[in-house]
Design a protein around this motif. Sequence first.
Motif, PDB file in Angstrom:
ATOM      1  N   UNK A 165       0.811  -1.211   0.000  1.00 24.96           N
ATOM      2  CA  UNK A 165       0.000   0.000   0.000  1.00 24.96           C
ATOM      3  C   UNK A 165       0.853   1.274   0.000  1.00 24.96           C
ATOM      4  N   UNK A 166       1.931   1.279   0.792  1.00 24.21           N
ATOM      5  CA  UNK A 166       2.767   2.475   0.859  1.00 24.21           C
ATOM      6  C   UNK A 166       3.394   2.796  -0.485  1.00 24.21           C
ATOM      7  N   UNK A 167       3.913   1.770  -1.152  1.00 22.56           N
ATOM      8  CA  UNK A 167       4.508   1.956  -2.470  1.00 22.56           C
ATOM      9  C   UNK A 167       3.460   2.419  -3.472  1.00 22.56           C
ATOM     10  N   UNK A 168       2.279   1.798  -3.434  1.00 18.72           N
ATOM     11  CA  UNK A 168       1.199   2.191  -4.342  1.00 18.72           C
ATOM     12  C   UNK A 168       0.759   3.630  -4.077  1.00 18.72           C
ATOM     13  N   UNK A 169       0.693   3.999  -2.820  1.00 19.37           N
ATOM     14  CA  UNK A 169       0.314   5.366  -2.454  1.00 19.37           C
ATOM     15  C   UNK A 169       1.281   6.373  -3.068  1.00 19.37           C
ATOM     16  N   UNK A 171       3.404   5.868  -5.532  1.00 15.01           N
ATOM     17  CA  UNK A 171       3.386   5.766  -6.992  1.00 15.01           C
ATOM     18  C   UNK A 171       2.244   6.573  -7.596  1.00 15.01           C
ATOM     19  N   UNK A 172       1.033   6.379  -7.084  1.00 14.79           N
ATOM     20  CA  UNK A 172      -0.110   7.062  -7.670  1.00 14.79           C
ATOM     21  C   UNK A 172      -0.119   8.554  -7.349  1.00 14.79           C
ATOM     22  N   UNK A 173       0.448   8.927  -6.220  1.00 15.69           N
ATOM     23  CA  UNK A 173       0.556  10.358  -5.952  1.00 15.69           C
ATOM     24  C   UNK A 173       1.494  11.013  -6.958  1.00 15.69           C
ATOM     25  N   UNK A 177       0.636  13.888  -9.821  1.00 12.45           N
ATOM     26  CA  UNK A 177       1.368  15.145  -9.925  1.00 12.45           C
ATOM     27  C   UNK A 177       1.914  15.365 -11.329  1.00 12.45           C
ATOM     28  N   UNK A 178       2.407  14.292 -11.950  1.00 10.56           N
ATOM     29  CA  UNK A 178       2.943  14.413 -13.301  1.00 10.56           C
ATOM     30  C   UNK A 178       1.817  14.581 -14.319  1.00 10.56           C
ATOM     31  N   UNK A 179       0.753  13.773 -14.170  1.00 10.15           N
ATOM     32  CA  UNK A 179      -0.362  13.840 -15.111  1.00 10.15           C
ATOM     33  C   UNK A 179      -0.993  15.223 -15.132  1.00 10.15           C
ATOM     34  N   UNK A 180      -1.141  15.818 -13.962  1.00 13.73           N
ATOM     35  CA  UNK A 180      -1.769  17.143 -13.868  1.00 13.73           C
ATOM     36  C   UNK A 180      -0.775  18.283 -14.076  1.00 13.73           C
ATOM     37  N   UNK A 181       0.477  17.922 -14.342  1.00 13.99           N
ATOM     38  CA  UNK A 181       1.545  18.891 -14.561  1.00 13.99           C
ATOM     39  C   UNK A 181       1.737  19.806 -13.362  1.00 13.99           C
ATOM     40  N   UNK A 218      -0.831   6.425 -19.820  1.00 19.53           N
ATOM     41  CA  UNK A 218      -0.044   5.231 -19.516  1.00 19.53           C
ATOM     42  C   UNK A 218       1.403   5.375 -19.965  1.00 19.53           C
ATOM     43  N   UNK A 219       1.653   6.327 -20.871  1.00 20.36           N
ATOM     44  CA  UNK A 219       3.027   6.562 -21.307  1.00 20.36           C
ATOM     45  C   UNK A 219       3.885   7.149 -20.189  1.00 20.36           C
ATOM     46  N   UNK A 220       3.254   7.606 -19.114  1.00 15.98           N
ATOM     47  CA  UNK A 220       4.003   8.132 -17.973  1.00 15.98           C
ATOM     48  C   UNK A 220       4.734   7.028 -17.224  1.00 15.98           C
ATOM     49  N   UNK A 221       4.300   5.773 -17.393  1.00 20.70           N
ATOM     50  CA  UNK A 221       4.901   4.640 -16.701  1.00 20.70           C
ATOM     51  C   UNK A 221       5.810   3.849 -17.634  1.00 20.70           C
ATOM     52  N   UNK A 222       6.960   3.450 -17.100  1.00 18.88           N
ATOM     53  CA  UNK A 222       7.869   2.569 -17.831  1.00 18.88           C
ATOM     54  C   UNK A 222       8.021   1.293 -17.006  1.00 18.88           C
ATOM     55  N   UNK A 223       7.930   0.145 -17.644  1.00 20.35           N
ATOM     56  CA  UNK A 223       8.049  -1.122 -16.921  1.00 20.35           C
ATOM     57  C   UNK A 223       9.197  -1.929 -17.503  1.00 20.35           C
ATOM     58  N   UNK A 224      10.012  -2.504 -16.636  1.00 20.89           N
ATOM     59  CA  UNK A 224      11.187  -3.237 -17.077  1.00 20.89           C
ATOM     60  C   UNK A 224      11.551  -4.294 -16.038  1.00 20.89           C
ATOM     61  N   UNK A 225      12.356  -5.267 -16.465  1.00 27.15           N
ATOM     62  CA  UNK A 225      12.896  -6.272 -15.549  1.00 27.15           C
ATOM     63  C   UNK A 225      14.390  -6.079 -15.313  1.00 27.15           C
ATOM     64  N   UNK A 226      14.956  -5.061 -15.923  1.00 23.61           N
ATOM     65  CA  UNK A 226      16.396  -4.844 -15.869  1.00 23.61           C
ATOM     66  C   UNK A 226      16.751  -3.664 -14.975  1.00 23.61           C
ATOM     67  N   UNK A 227      17.540  -3.879 -13.914  1.00 23.08           N
ATOM     68  CA  UNK A 227      17.997  -2.749 -13.104  1.00 23.08           C
ATOM     69  C   UNK A 227      18.745  -1.710 -13.929  1.00 23.08           C
TER      70      UNK A 227
END
Length: 241
Positions: A165-169, A171-173, A177-181, A218-227
């Motif tokens: 929950x803390x991480x999700x909180x 992340x979505x905050x 902030x980015x989506x609303x500029x 959704x372009x605001x998020x990048x998903x990867x398995x590589x550090x």
Amino acid sequence: MKEYRKGPVLLRGVNVPTSSTAERLLDERDHADWVHGDPWRVLRIQSEFVEGFGALAELGPAITVYGSARSAVDSAEYAAGVEVGRLLVEAGYAVITGGGPGCMEAANKGAAEAGGTSVGLGIELPFEQGMNEHINLGIHFRYFFVRKTMFVKYAQGFIALPGGFGTLDELFECLTLVQTRTVRRFPLVLLGSEYWGGLVGWLRDTVAGEGKIAAHDLDLLHITDSPEEAVRLATTPQAEG
């Protein structure tokens, strides 16, 4: 013996409270003394902002790394966190975490072992206390909203390891902030496609599919398995648009 940090004060044994400062601030349902007490709380809140700004003002480029406090030391995500911390320092960035165990400890460990600045922003909670041993710049906060401001103000990007929950909180905050500029556009990276894939799929198919967000959000998020890729994405400035 159980320990509890209340701002600069260390409490043990029978002195350990059963509620946090933030909880008491938000729970005034049956009391009228807030009329007299809350103005003084404002000064305490102000002092937290001042101390946080003062401690971090000269931090330089930094990336905030989120993740679960419950991740085991022998888990793959912990190993990934150590690698992320190391790579960020090698790329010239300080590492900011919530200061706790698990993935936070991992990123702090990687940063410290690489000779970089390893920041922990702790929070007063009834059931989670203490800073991990790999932090070389730590600040304890009473209030979540002050701490969250520090996470955002001093970061150029964010990497989210698997978390609850803390991480999700957080992340979505940051997403909001980015989506609303409200803040400048910067990268938000999710490390672990198996863990995050279901969430991203739900955002795409349900949330965007029903028009609750725009498809391009959704372009605001990048998903990867590589550090390595996570660090590259997190440290690449994003174009405004």
